[in-house]
Structure formats: structure tokens, C-alpha cells
Design a protein around this motif. Structure first.
Motif, PDB file in Angstrom:
ATOM      1  N   GLY A   1       0.841  -1.092   0.117  1.00  0.00           N
ATOM      2  CA  GLY A   1      -0.136   0.044   0.007  1.00  0.00           C
ATOM      3  C   GLY A   1       0.847   1.105  -0.125  1.00  0.00           C
ATOM      4  O   GLY A   1       1.971   1.127   0.068  1.00  0.00           O
ATOM      5  N   ILE A   2      -0.024   2.348  -0.217  1.00  0.00           N
ATOM      6  CA  ILE A   2       1.075   3.741  -0.212  1.00  0.00           C
ATOM      7  C   ILE A   2       1.501   4.057   1.297  1.00  0.00           C
ATOM      8  O   ILE A   2       0.927   3.666   2.134  1.00  0.00           O
ATOM      9  N   GLN A   3       2.880   4.540   1.158  1.00  0.00           N
ATOM     10  CA  GLN A   3       3.296   5.017   2.350  1.00  0.00           C
ATOM     11  C   GLN A   3       3.264   6.493   2.532  1.00  0.00           C
ATOM     12  O   GLN A   3       3.390   7.195   1.440  1.00  0.00           O
ATOM     13  N   VAL A   4       3.001   6.881   3.472  1.00  0.00           N
ATOM     14  CA  VAL A   4       2.887   8.427   3.960  1.00  0.00           C
ATOM     15  C   VAL A   4       3.823   8.729   5.105  1.00  0.00           C
ATOM     16  O   VAL A   4       3.776   8.266   6.298  1.00  0.00           O
ATOM     17  N   GLU A   5       4.724   9.635   4.748  1.00  0.00           N
ATOM     18  CA  GLU A   5       5.854  10.006   5.904  1.00  0.00           C
ATOM     19  C   GLU A   5       5.572  11.319   6.150  1.00  0.00           C
ATOM     20  O   GLU A   5       5.659  12.295   5.288  1.00  0.00           O
TER      21      GLU A   5
ATOM     22  N   PHE B   1       4.721  10.941  -0.101  1.00  0.00           N
ATOM     23  CA  PHE B   1       3.991   9.927  -0.148  1.00  0.00           C
ATOM     24  C   PHE B   1       4.662   9.283  -1.471  1.00  0.00           C
ATOM     25  O   PHE B   1       5.118   9.834  -2.291  1.00  0.00           O
ATOM     26  N   SER B   2       4.192   7.925  -1.521  1.00  0.00           N
ATOM     27  CA  SER B   2       5.111   7.081  -2.286  1.00  0.00           C
ATOM     28  C   SER B   2       4.452   6.834  -3.493  1.00  0.00           C
ATOM     29  O   SER B   2       5.075   6.040  -4.487  1.00  0.00           O
ATOM     30  N   ASP B   3       3.125   7.217  -3.937  1.00  0.00           N
ATOM     31  CA  ASP B   3       2.477   6.647  -5.062  1.00  0.00           C
ATOM     32  C   ASP B   3       1.553   8.021  -5.295  1.00  0.00           C
ATOM     33  O   ASP B   3       1.256   9.072  -4.697  1.00  0.00           O
ATOM     34  N   SER B   4       1.086   7.933  -6.547  1.00  0.00           N
ATOM     35  CA  SER B   4       0.186   9.115  -7.081  1.00  0.00           C
ATOM     36  C   SER B   4      -1.088   9.167  -6.251  1.00  0.00           C
ATOM     37  O   SER B   4      -1.634   7.906  -5.943  1.00  0.00           O
TER      38      SER B   4
ATOM     39  N   TYR C   1      -5.254   7.548   3.378  1.00  0.00           N
ATOM     40  CA  TYR C   1      -4.190   7.072   4.319  1.00  0.00           C
ATOM     41  C   TYR C   1      -3.650   8.357   4.902  1.00  0.00           C
ATOM     42  O   TYR C   1      -2.965   8.910   4.308  1.00  0.00           O
ATOM     43  N   PHE C   2      -3.470   7.907   6.114  1.00  0.00           N
ATOM     44  CA  PHE C   2      -2.908   9.136   7.126  1.00  0.00           C
ATOM     45  C   PHE C   2      -1.431   9.032   7.205  1.00  0.00           C
ATOM     46  O   PHE C   2      -0.931   7.968   7.410  1.00  0.00           O
ATOM     47  N   GLY C   3      -0.764   9.975   7.272  1.00  0.00           N
ATOM     48  CA  GLY C   3       0.641  10.168   7.653  1.00  0.00           C
ATOM     49  C   GLY C   3       1.127   9.945   9.117  1.00  0.00           C
ATOM     50  O   GLY C   3       0.030   9.945   9.866  1.00  0.00           O
ATOM     51  N   THR C   4       2.286  10.041   9.402  1.00  0.00           N
ATOM     52  CA  THR C   4       2.606   9.632  10.802  1.00  0.00           C
ATOM     53  C   THR C   4       2.410  10.683  11.721  1.00  0.00           C
ATOM     54  O   THR C   4       2.513  10.588  12.723  1.00  0.00           O
ATOM     55  N   GLY C   5       2.032  11.986  11.258  1.00  0.00           N
ATOM     56  CA  GLY C   5       1.773  13.112  11.964  1.00  0.00           C
ATOM     57  C   GLY C   5       2.939  13.769  12.487  1.00  0.00           C
ATOM     58  O   GLY C   5       4.149  13.438  12.500  1.00  0.00           O
ATOM     59  N   THR C   6       2.754  15.160  12.802  1.00  0.00           N
ATOM     60  CA  THR C   6       3.798  16.065  13.364  1.00  0.00           C
ATOM     61  C   THR C   6       3.331  16.767  14.740  1.00  0.00           C
ATOM     62  O   THR C   6       1.844  17.185  14.457  1.00  0.00           O
TER      63      THR C   6
END
Lengths: 117, 107
Positions: free
Chosen positions: B1-5, B25-28, B96-101
Motif C-alpha cells: 500500500g501507499i506509504q505516507v511519511e 507519499f510513495s505513489d500518485s 491513508y494518514f501520515g505519521t503526524g507532526t
């Protein structure tokens, strides 16, 4: 005001006792989502409905089920809650116009915080 | 799946300072949103920004879809800006959510 409503805001259940969380929306959006958010983590998508079509994420446990009887309402059923299921459960909606596959802005409800004793 | 950092994971600012938060993010994707999660857990929409630049008061955001990243700028930070900032991306209908700040603004 149009909004996403979740009830109850706080839910306490016992280990193994089925529990149902509810979500309603007045936005008339065709897509509804359920997320699980544990402490200090990002929301994790459990499943979503695109109109009446149910879409389960591959890693969502079988213990979690959902129902969408009509456009406005969506329910999350946890059949046998475990201690690891204690979390905030977030409902969200969005609108996917046409057949493009892309979706518009997502709107969230206030969440239901589930405690498992 | 898509990765979101997202970066940085944590940020402490003096009131009045400026900051930049990043989302890779790792994909379109067809959709990208920035959210602020308040201390009560409510996710507040900041921007719907699949591409381009938007501004809303002290906040602005830029997404460069071809390079798969988005930036959230906070200027003249206030203590009420404290909380967790998430980006969320949607390749289709799923978000899909990122890891957050986690941002803390001190007086």
C-alpha cells in the motif's frame, strides 16, 4: 449545520461483550469511512462504503463489521471486543462525484472513545 | 500500500515563530488533505490540496504532486496552533494518514 455526528462520544464495554458505534451525516455524501485511532498514532482506515459497496481493508480484523442501512447512517459493530480494541473510533464522509475515482474533501465526526474493561 | 511519511515528528516553537511541516507519499494520489487534531481528538480540515498552493490566514500549503510531497506552512505561530498535524492522501476513495507532526507552541 450539515455535519457528521457520532454516538455515543464515550463507550465503555466489557471484554467480549458486543458493542455498536453509530455515525450519521447530513451532508448527503456517498462515501462513509470508519477509522481506528490508538493513542499517539495516526488514524487507521478500517473500511469504507462507496454508496452501498462495502470495502474492507486487508488487515482489518474479522471482529470488526459494518452496516450502512441508508445514505445517512453507518454502524461499526465490534463482535467480541478485546483490550487491544480500546481506541478512538472516527467516522468520516466524502463525496465522490461521477466515475473518476477521485474523492473530494473528507469531513470527520468528533469520534467515539471506546474503553474495554 | 501507499506509504505516507511526515517530518519532523515533533516540533517545539516559541510563539511568533514560523514553521514548515512536510508530507511525503510513495505513489500518485487524487486527493491530499491537511488536518489539525485538537486535544479532544477532533480532526479539523485545514486544506484540501491535491496540487498547487492555497492560503488561509496564517496557514498555507503547497503540493507538488509530480514529486510526491506537500508542505504546510505556519506563520506567526500561536499557542492555539498546538496539537498534531496530519496529512492524508487518497489514491482513490480510501484515505491513508501520515505519521503526524506533534507541534507545541510555547508562550
Amino acid at each position: 449545520d450539515a455535519m457528521v455526528i457520532q454516538n455515543p462520544r464515550y463507550q465503555v464495554t466489557q471484554f467480549g461483550k458486543p458493542v455498536t458505534l453509530s455515525c450519521s451525516q447530513t451532508l448527503n455524501h456517498n462515501v462513509m469511512y470508519w477509522y481506528q485511532q490508538k493513542s499517539s498514532q495516526a488514524p487507521k482506515l478500517l473500511f469504507h462504503y462507496y454508496d452501498k459497496d462495502f470495502n474492507n481493508e486487508a488487515d482489518t480484523p474479522d471482529n470488526f463489521q459494518s452496516r450502512r442501512p441508508n445514505t445517512s447512517f453507518c454502524f461499526l459493530d465490534i463482535r467480541s471486543p478485546g483490550l487491544g480494541d480500546a481506541a478512538m473510533y472516527l467516522c468520516a464522509t466524502s463525496r465522490t462525484p461521477g466515475t473518476s475515482g477521485s474523492t473530494d474533501t473528507q469531513y470527520f465526526g468528533p469520534g467515539t472513545r471506546l474503553t474495554v474493561l | 500500500g501507499i506509504q505516507v511519511e511526515q517530518s519532523p515528528p515533533d516540533l517545539i516553537l516559541q510563539e511568533g515563530a514560523n514553521s514548515t511541516l512536510r508530507c511525503n507519499f510513495s505513489d500518485s494520489v487524487n486527493n491530499l488533505q491537511w488536518f489539525h487534531q485538537n486535544p479532544w481528538g477532533q480532526l479539523i480540515n485545514l486544506f484540501y490540496i491535491p496540487s498547487g498552493t492555497k492560503q488561509n490566514g496564517r496557514l498555507s500549503a503547497t503540493t507538488v504532486a509530480t514529486e510526491r510531497y506537500s508542505l504546510l506552512y505556519i506563520s506567526s505561530s500561536q499557542t492555539t496552533d498546538s496539537g498534531v498535524y496530519f496529512c492524508a492522501v487518497a489514491p482513490g476513495n480510501q484515505f491513508y494518514f501520515g505519521t503526524g507532526t506533534s507541534l507545541t507552541v510555547i508562550p
